[in-house]
Enzyme design. Structure first.
Site, short mmCIF file in Angstrom:
data_model
loop_
_atom_site.label_atom_id
_atom_site.label_comp_id
_atom_site.label_asym_id
_atom_site.label_seq_id
_atom_site.Cartn_x
_atom_site.Cartn_y
_atom_site.Cartn_z
N CYS A 1 20.83 10.16 -20.15
CA CYS A 1 20.02 10.05 -18.95
C CYS A 1 20.25 8.76 -18.20
O CYS A 1 19.89 8.64 -17.06
CB CYS A 1 18.57 10.05 -19.35
SG CYS A 1 17.81 11.56 -18.94
N CYS B 1 11.01 5.45 -15.23
CA CYS B 1 11.32 4.22 -15.95
C CYS B 1 10.05 3.59 -16.51
O CYS B 1 10.04 3.07 -17.63
CB CYS B 1 12.01 3.22 -15.02
SG CYS B 1 13.61 3.78 -14.42
N CYS C 1 18.77 0.93 -15.03
CA CYS C 1 18.83 0.43 -13.66
C CYS C 1 17.83 -0.72 -13.43
O CYS C 1 17.15 -1.15 -14.35
CB CYS C 1 18.52 1.57 -12.70
SG CYS C 1 16.88 2.24 -12.96
#
Lengths: 394, 196
Positions: free
Chosen positions: B34, B103, B59
């Site tokens: 992922c 996230c 990220c």
């Protein structure tokens, strides 16, 4: 700023902007109007058409102007599909790593009962003509394969594909958005039946492109309305954009040999220096790739964080990670060439233009290894790779 | 701007990056497939989280939420740390773009995974239902495959770090073990945060 996302969009050349300005200012005539003021606009549009045709070795009557690559792709594919339906042929052949403008159009057609074969692109990112030969059937109405891939820059065997399609009597369309202005294209020699191009990829303005279609190939309008573009694309002509497109294309073709020579040198320097980073791998064929394209995966890190750090250094780049695509899967192009998900997430694409300098490239070479090292230090994936708990893939 | 100033600050200057060699609990969540993995280390003394460190593959949002999560639990009693929700992390960061909210969910799960590992290592009994198996899959797998009955049957308290070794097998287990009761919380939280 060091701009290295020219596959994304390019800076307009000054001469292009200059050529466009009158048509954004005083020369605002509608090219379809009867009076002289309008006819002036008509003249420059037709002049532009002649220029674009010449650049592709096509005829004037084979070029229509659109709003860009996506529209041209849509129109080309939908036209061929409609014609195919009329003839009872509903099979299309494409490749696994086309641009979404092509892929999503094909997905739409699949819902309408079309069968689509997606040719594999293998690790080197190039389709094999043997696969195409095997895939063509009696009811194949269209082959659509991109000229050069936007993510990894690999150049497809377009002339060979064209020859096979011509022999089999199948329409061949190519999304040449990344190739036009960067490689020599001769639609006659290469037996190309339809081609999409977009101005902002070769230092022209955004919002304008063209569709080339060989005389005799049926093209139906995507946009209904007025009779513009010989009844094939309604809408008042984007005169300034069209002038910009033609000016940019002519200039790009003229400067191509010199620009490609320079960019190849810079690209090769990036490849050889950044390959020194351990557990890195170039994406796509080393030789058959655009002069401006660098695409590499770095194991153990993620692309968006890499890009944000590069941005801190004033470097504009792109990546194939999921986070940058806004979806949960990384670039379908990288997956198509066989990169596992976790490796595809750690990709970096740098695409040059004639404006980049060696000094800029040296700066990138200095900065990228440090950034990769920084993110590897905080990466649990890298930690496992180094400890042998996870196997290195590249 | 893609990210708020606070997010950019935590991204550029992440707090508590690193590992703790003799950690009392280690939680690792997420999935390299992922593109997001968070690993959290905690040191616990007298029920207080005295130190915390993180490592993240992901990220800008992933790094920022990890960093903020460690700040939110450092020096706090375990019970308080367990109450940290993904929404609290997002609020502390002045918001995240809607498509980055997963996230923050991972950050919340990383905290819980680390604490669960601590309980297991120290043979402290705990309510298994409140914890995922420690290798939570990414959000799209959560939503796709997750069923509470299966979760009870298949959830095995395994060390989170060991689970990370065979991510592929664990992904399948994880999708079944992550509780759907979390799903409603997640959706609620995402909806709330999306309003930002």
């Amino acid at each position: 700023m060091i701009y290295l996302d020219n596959a994304g969009t390019t800076r307009m050349d000054d001469s292009v902007l200059k050529a466009m300005l009158p048509y954004l200012g005083e020369q605002y005539g509608n090219a379809s109007s009867l009076y002289t003021f309008g006819q002036k606009a008509r003249e420059v549009v037709e002049e532009a058409r002649k220029t674009v045709a010449k650049c592709l070795n096509a005829q004037e009557g084979e070029i229509i102007f659109t709003s860009g690559g996506s529209e041209s792709d849509n129109q080309a594919i939908m036209s061929a599909a409609r014609y195919g339906t009329l003839k009872g042929k509903k099979h299309i052949i494409s490749s696994a790593f086309e641009h979404h403008a092509v892929l999503h159009t094909l997905k739409k057609l699949e819902k309408d009962g079309f069968e689509v074969t997606y040719l594999p692109v293998y690790e080197n990112g190039i389709v094999r003509v043997e696969d195409l030969k095997k895939a063509i059937k009696k009811d194949t109405c269209l082959v659509t394969i991109m000229f050069a891939n936007n993510e990894i820059g690999t150049i497809q065997p377009v002339a060979e594909i064209g020859k096979i399609c011509r022999e089999k009597g199948v329409i061949f369309h190519t999304d040449a958005v990344q190739a036009v202005g960067h490689v020599q294209i001769d639609v006659e020699k290469m037996h190309i039946d339809m081609l999409s191009l977009s101005a902002h990829k070769f230092h022209g303005p955004k919002g304008v492109g063209a569709l080339y279609y060989r005389r005799g190939v049926p093209v139906y309008p995507l946009i209904e309305g007025g009779a513009q573009e010989r009844n094939r694309r309604a809408g008042t002509e984007n005169v300034a954009g069209i002038v910009g497109l033609a000016t940019a294309l002519e200039l790009a073709i003229k400067e191509m040999p010199e620009a490609n020579k320079r960019m190849t040198k810079l690209r090769d320097k990036l490849i050889s220096e950044l390959s020194k980073i351990p557990h890195s791998a170039l994406n796509g064929d080393r030789k058959n790739r655009l002069a401006n394209n660098f695409s590499m995966c770095f194991e153990g890190i993620e692309g968006e964080s890499l890009l944000l750090s590069l941005d801190e250094h004033g470097i504009c780049a792109s990546s194939g990670s999921a986070c940058t695509s806004g979806s949960l899967d990384p670039s379908h192009v990288l997956l198509a060439i066989g990169r596992p998900h976790e490796v595809a997430h750690g990709s970096l694409r740098l695409t040059l233009s004639k404006f980049n300098t060696e000094k800029e490239v040296d700066e990138v070479i200095k900065v990228v290894p440090k950034i990769v090292e920084y993110y590897r230090k905080m990466s649990p994936v890298w930690d496992e790779l180094e400890k042998g708990e996870r196997k290195h893939v590249i | 701007m893609l990210y708020s100033e606070k997010v950019m600050d935590h991204f550029k200057n992440p707090r508590n990056v690193g590992e703790i060699k003799d950690a009392d609990g280690i939680g690792e969540v997420g999935n390299a497939k992922c593109g997001d993995i968070m690993r959290m280390y905690i040191k616990v003394k007298n029920g207080i989280i005295t130190d915390v460190k993180f490592m993240t593959f992901g990220c800008g949002s992933a790094i920022a939420t990890s960093s903020m999560a460690t700040e939110l639990i450092k020096g706090k009693p375990i019970e308080q740390a367990l109450e940290i929700t993904n929404q609290a992390v997002v609020e502390a960061l002045d918001g995240l773009p809607a498509y980055k909210l997963h996230c923050s969910v991972l950050a919340e799960e990383a905290i819980k995974a680390a604490i669960k590992d601590y309980y297991e290592k120290h043979h402290i009994p705990f309510d298994e239902k409140k914890y995922c198996a420690g290798d939570c899959a990414c959000l799209h797998e959560h939503e796709a495959a997750h069923k509470p009955a299966k979760a009870k049957a298949e959830a095995k308290p395994a060390k989170a770090k060991a689970e990370a070794k065979s991510t592929k097998a664990k992904t399948k287990t994880a999708t079944k073990t992550t509780t759907s009761s979390k799903k409603s919380t997640t959706n609620k939280n995402s909806k709330k945060s999306a309003k930002k």
